[in-house]
Design a protein around this motif. Structure first.
Motif, short mmCIF file in Angstrom:
data_model
loop_
_atom_site.label_atom_id
_atom_site.label_comp_id
_atom_site.label_asym_id
_atom_site.label_seq_id
_atom_site.Cartn_x
_atom_site.Cartn_y
_atom_site.Cartn_z
N ASN A 1 0.85 -1.19 0.00
CA ASN A 1 0.00 0.00 0.00
C ASN A 1 0.89 1.25 0.00
O ASN A 1 1.79 1.38 0.84
N LEU A 2 0.65 2.17 -0.94
CA LEU A 2 1.49 3.37 -1.06
C LEU A 2 1.08 4.47 -0.10
O LEU A 2 1.90 5.33 0.24
N TYR A 3 -0.15 4.44 0.35
CA TYR A 3 -0.66 5.52 1.20
C TYR A 3 -0.02 5.48 2.58
O TYR A 3 0.32 6.53 3.16
N GLU A 4 0.18 4.29 3.16
CA GLU A 4 0.61 4.17 4.55
C GLU A 4 1.97 4.79 4.82
O GLU A 4 2.10 5.60 5.75
N PRO A 5 3.04 4.44 4.07
CA PRO A 5 4.34 5.05 4.40
C PRO A 5 4.36 6.56 4.18
O PRO A 5 5.02 7.29 4.93
N VAL A 6 3.63 7.03 3.17
CA VAL A 6 3.62 8.48 2.90
C VAL A 6 2.87 9.21 4.02
O VAL A 6 3.33 10.24 4.54
N ALA A 7 1.70 8.68 4.43
CA ALA A 7 0.95 9.32 5.50
C ALA A 7 1.72 9.27 6.81
O ALA A 7 1.70 10.24 7.59
N ALA A 8 2.40 8.16 7.09
CA ALA A 8 3.19 8.06 8.33
C ALA A 8 4.32 9.08 8.34
O ALA A 8 4.57 9.73 9.36
N ASN A 9 5.01 9.23 7.21
CA ASN A 9 6.08 10.23 7.14
C ASN A 9 5.55 11.64 7.29
O ASN A 9 6.16 12.50 7.93
N ALA A 10 4.39 11.91 6.66
CA ALA A 10 3.80 13.24 6.77
C ALA A 10 3.41 13.54 8.22
O ALA A 10 3.64 14.67 8.71
N LEU A 11 2.84 12.58 8.92
CA LEU A 11 2.50 12.78 10.34
C LEU A 11 3.76 12.98 11.17
O LEU A 11 3.78 13.80 12.11
N GLY A 12 4.83 12.25 10.83
CA GLY A 12 6.10 12.45 11.53
C GLY A 12 6.65 13.84 11.33
O GLY A 12 7.20 14.45 12.26
N CYS A 13 6.51 14.38 10.10
CA CYS A 13 6.97 15.75 9.84
C CYS A 13 6.20 16.75 10.69
O CYS A 13 6.78 17.73 11.21
N VAL A 14 4.89 16.53 10.85
CA VAL A 14 4.09 17.44 11.67
C VAL A 14 4.54 17.37 13.13
O VAL A 14 4.71 18.41 13.80
N LEU A 15 4.75 16.17 13.64
CA LEU A 15 5.16 16.02 15.05
C LEU A 15 6.53 16.64 15.30
O LEU A 15 6.79 17.13 16.41
N LEU A 16 7.41 16.62 14.28
CA LEU A 16 8.75 17.19 14.44
C LEU A 16 8.81 18.65 14.04
O LEU A 16 9.89 19.26 14.12
N GLY A 17 7.68 19.21 13.56
CA GLY A 17 7.66 20.61 13.17
C GLY A 17 8.41 20.90 11.89
O GLY A 17 8.92 22.01 11.71
N ARG A 18 8.48 19.92 10.98
CA ARG A 18 9.20 20.11 9.73
C ARG A 18 8.23 20.36 8.59
O ARG A 18 7.02 20.14 8.72
N GLU A 19 8.77 20.81 7.46
CA GLU A 19 7.96 21.10 6.29
C GLU A 19 7.38 19.80 5.76
O GLU A 19 8.07 18.80 5.59
N VAL A 20 6.06 19.79 5.46
CA VAL A 20 5.35 18.55 5.18
C VAL A 20 5.56 18.09 3.74
O VAL A 20 5.80 16.90 3.49
N LEU A 21 5.48 18.98 2.77
CA LEU A 21 5.49 18.58 1.37
C LEU A 21 6.79 17.91 0.95
O LEU A 21 6.82 17.12 0.01
N GLY A 22 7.88 18.19 1.64
CA GLY A 22 9.15 17.56 1.31
C GLY A 22 9.28 16.15 1.83
O GLY A 22 10.09 15.37 1.32
N LEU A 23 8.50 15.82 2.89
CA LEU A 23 8.52 14.49 3.50
C LEU A 23 9.92 14.08 3.95
O LEU A 23 10.27 12.89 3.99
N LYS A 24 10.75 15.07 4.32
CA LYS A 24 12.13 14.78 4.70
C LYS A 24 12.26 14.75 6.22
O LYS A 24 11.97 15.75 6.90
N ILE A 25 12.67 13.60 6.72
CA ILE A 25 12.93 13.46 8.15
C ILE A 25 14.41 13.12 8.31
O ILE A 25 14.89 12.17 7.69
N PRO A 26 15.17 13.88 9.09
CA PRO A 26 16.61 13.64 9.24
C PRO A 26 16.88 12.29 9.91
O PRO A 26 15.98 11.69 10.50
N PRO A 27 18.12 11.80 9.83
CA PRO A 27 18.45 10.51 10.46
C PRO A 27 18.11 10.46 11.94
O PRO A 27 17.78 9.40 12.46
N GLU A 28 18.23 11.62 12.59
CA GLU A 28 17.91 11.62 14.02
C GLU A 28 16.42 11.75 14.30
O GLU A 28 15.99 11.87 15.44
#
Length: 759
Positions: free
Chosen positions: A195-222
């Protein structure tokens, strides 16, 4: 009838139950009559159950459900339910088309196959008879599955609504942002059931929790450690609130206007809570990462193995499951196969047996005539192209009991005079083989027998004995111990055949393997089996008829047109050097509906008797049956006879049979079939001594065929007096006195000439 279905709308009295049951019985009878096109109102119980489920599904579309039958005519209620289903079907089609027109930038094979399957579903969906059915090829898994309580068009529309929401969410992100997320989640995301939706939605929620920009879906190694800190020490209810708030913020940042899409994202956030709890330990989080919480451990394990589905009948391989095999049409034969990681490539010999090959210029390759040795059976040598070739790999197939093992065992007796033979049987014990050998009077000091099914043991014993010829009976019983599948599985057959093929080429051993056939008459196992071998021989014939035909479907060292003819007797197979005389024994001389045809099998002309029976039909549609000739070709010739000759065959049953169990498939038998049908239709026998050959065109003309001179010589040799054939050049042929060659231009002339010939 399902009582729970009847009481679904509330408690009913006994009288009301009787009313509902009577209405349902009447509706099912009406649907059964529609299903049988008015011929009957009775159908098998299983089909009646399906029709009942369909009726109930249509009635459930109404406000009162099945209770509507208490105060309304059942037929009117059913029609109204069908009309509502058709409106839902139109809505589903429009939604499906919108999804196909607005696909996400990242593709997945199972998603595309599912959309294609739903497109096919629209064409075959029948709201009148089977409205409750669900397409069986919905493979793409949704993040939030559709309720199992739904069925029919309700299930499909709900699935499409969920898929539209997921794809719409993916379309909010660029391909550059999606690729890193999906590759870290599963490198083979575009091929597997992911399913393609799950990893993308999980990353987007992680960006929100970390206060990062959502559209890039970039979460640092830490980022994983930071998310662990967010959830650490918090109870499950608080984690749920955090994720739900993050989903609300995410929908606002992405400017999501659709209320169902927002609710879907909230529901997915709630589904993450138990997965996060699953990786929690008293000391913190165990192996926490975003890809790890998007799927359960069991699902992650399955993703690491590539899976495919293989048909157990023909070996067709597919990335998804089918109820009906697209290749052979068999039902419920697709079995899942997961490729386990192998330490060494399969289908190969041991490392010590392999040597490195280097490319050579084609002009530098030494050529020599292939070394052949005679099998001692002239009919078998004819089919093999002059004998067995040293180092060749031959597959012999045929129906059970047709004589495959008998033929090979008789071959052993003759070949042991010049070679050492090892006969390996996986189906019979040594005692059974000895009893059959005694019956066939087979005994030789150079014939060795082994009862074994383990391929490694067979190879080891072959290395010790070093025979010139190896016979394996059969390939479906042999297995490799390093494979987990059972003997006879397509994987086992393919790998065992590959190993034997390499052994034959490297050691120069001639190998014969016996292959079973499936219910369609084709070789069981993967189609690649026929591609690997050098020669494919089919043993054909009817068990009730003593004659057997050996044909070469493939031969790298000779012609594929030759056939060998045998006769089964108490002492085994007996060669038939003169098949024409054998086929014509007992030929009636004063009976209508038969004609002698001459067909060419390889370089051998064979005369065969074709019989036809034309009778007045007792039904609206006449019956057509054929044995030994192609059915479609027979129907074509009947249409030509009716149109071009004026034989009224559309009101007659027609049966065609080739005597002796032979199968004739060349165009030259068209004219004999037509003459046999005309003879039976007129109830007038053809004159004695008449034979014919020629191809018939759609306009009724006769077309020339090959090897006309050979056919005429065969007819002269067997004492025939007249040959009816097309007008063509037959060269300077000497015919004896009393033999007449009649050349005609069309089928009407040929029939007239046949019946005007003097006896």
């Amino acid at each position: 009838m399902n009582d729970a279905m009847i009481f679904a709308a509330g408690e009913l009295t006994a009288e009301q139950v009787v009313i509902v049951q009577r209405q349902l019985y009447a509706l099912v009878a009406m649907q059964a009559e529609r299903y049988t096109a008015g011929e009957s109102s009775s159908v098998p119980a299983e089909l009646a159950g399906e029709l009942l489920n369909s009726v109930c599904f249509c009635l459930e579309q109404l406000e009162d459900g099945i209770r509507v039958l208490l105060h309304c005519d059942g037929t009117e209620a059913l029609m109204e339910g069908i009309r509502r289903i058709r409106r839902k079907q139109a809505y589903g089609k429009a939604l499906w088309q919108e999804i196909c027109d607005h696909l996400p930038p990242i593709k997945n094979r199972s998603m595309m196959d599912t959309l294609g399957g739903i497109g096919t579903f629209w064409k075959r969906y029948n709201p009148r008879l089977f409205s409750h059915q669900i397409p069986g090829d919905i493979d793409y898994q949704l993040s939030i599955p559709v309720s199992e309580q739904l069925c029919g068009i309700d299930y499909v529309n709900c699935y499409l609504e969920h898929l539209a929401i997921e794809n719409g969410f993916l379309c909010l992100f660029s391909k550059q942002a999606l690729l890193p997320v999906l590759n870290s989640f599963c490198p083979d995301y575009n091929e597997l059931l992911v399913n393609l939706y799950e990893p993308v939605a999980a990353n987007a929620l992680g960006c929100v929790l970390l206060g990062r920009e959502v559209l890039g879906l970039k979460i640092p190694p830490e980022g994983d450690a930071a998310l662990q800190a967010c959830f650490s020490g918090k109870p499950t209810d608080e984690i749920k609130q955090m994720l739900c708030r993050a989903a609300h913020v995410l929908s606002e940042q992405l400017d999501m206007q659709s209320v169902p899409a927002k609710e879907y994202l909230q529901a997915y956030a709630e589904r993450l809570v138990p997965r996060i709890s699953a990786v929690r330990t008293p000391d913190g989080f165990r192996g926490f990462s975003l890809p790890e919480i998007t799927q359960t451990p069991a699902e992650r394990k399955l993703m690491k193995q590539k899976s495919s589905f293989l048909c157990s009948e023909c070996g067709y391989e597919s990335a998804k499951w089918y109820g009906k095999c697209p290749s052979c049409g068999a039902w419920n034969t697709m079995e899942e196969f997961r490729e386990a990681k192998q330490a060494a490539p399969r289908g190969t010999l041991a490392k010590t047996d392999r040597r490195r090959n280097k490319p050579l210029e084609i002009s530098a390759i030494e050529t020599q005539e292939e070394l052949r040795f005679h099998t001692g059976i002239s009919e078998l040598d004819r089919v093999l192209g002059g004998g067995a070739v040293k180092g060749s790999f031959v597959l012999v197939g045929g129906e059970p009991g047709i004589g495959k093992s008998t033929l090979l065992l008789q071959m052993c007796q003759e070949m042991c005079r010049q070679a050492k033979v090892l006969y390996v049987s996986g189906e019979e014990s040594l005692r059974q083989i000895r009893l059959r050998a005694d019956r066939l009077h087979i005994s030789s000091s150079d014939l060795f027998v082994l009862a074994e099914t383990d391929l490694e043991e067979i190879i080891e014993e072959t290395d010790i004995l070093q025979p010139d010829v190896l016979i394996v009976d059969s390939i479906q019983t042999v297995y490799k111990s390093d494979l987990s599948s059972a003997p006879g599985n397509t994987t086992q057959i393919k790998e065992c055949a590959m190993t034997l093929m390499q052994y034959a080429k490297r050691r120069g051993v001639t190998i014969f393997i016996v292959g079973h056939v499936n219910k369609e008459g084709t070789l069981a196992g993967p189609k690649i089996l026929e591609h690997m071998v050098d020669c494919v021989l089919y043993f054909e014939g009817e068990k009730q008829i003593s004659f057997r035909c050996l044909r070469a479907a493939k031969n790298r060292f000779g012609s594929t047109n030759e056939i060998g003819v045998f006769e089964m007797s108490d002492c085994g197979l007996i060669e038939v050097p003169n098949p024409s005389a054998a086929m014509l024994s007992g030929h009636p001389t004063d009976a209508s509906g038969n004609c002698i045809a001459c067909t060419i099998e390889g370089s051998r002309p064979i005369l065969a008797e074709i019989q036809a029976l034309v009778t007045k039909t007792a039904y609206g549609t006449p019956r057509r049956m054929s044995a030994g000739v192609d059915y479609n070709r027979m129907v074509l010739l009947l249409a030509i006879l009716e149109k071009r000759v004026g034989l009224y065959l559309s009101a007659s049953d027609t049966y065609i049979n080739v005597i002796g169990g032979m199968r004739l498939d060349e165009p030259a038998i068209d004219l004999p079939i037509a003459l046999a049908v005309a003879s039976s239709y007129r109830d007038q026998p053809l004159p004695e001594g008449v034979m014919a050959f020629g191809e018939v065109g759609l306009t009724g003309e006769l077309r020339a065929v090959t090897a006309a001179t050979q056919r005429i010589h065969e007819a002269i040799r067997l004492g025939f007096s007249t040959c009816i054939m097309p007008k063509q050049d037959i060269g300077r042929i000497q015919v004896p006195d009393g033999f007449h060659i009649i050349q005609t231009q069309n089928i009407a002339q040929a029939i007239g000439a046949a019946f005007s010939t003097k006896k």
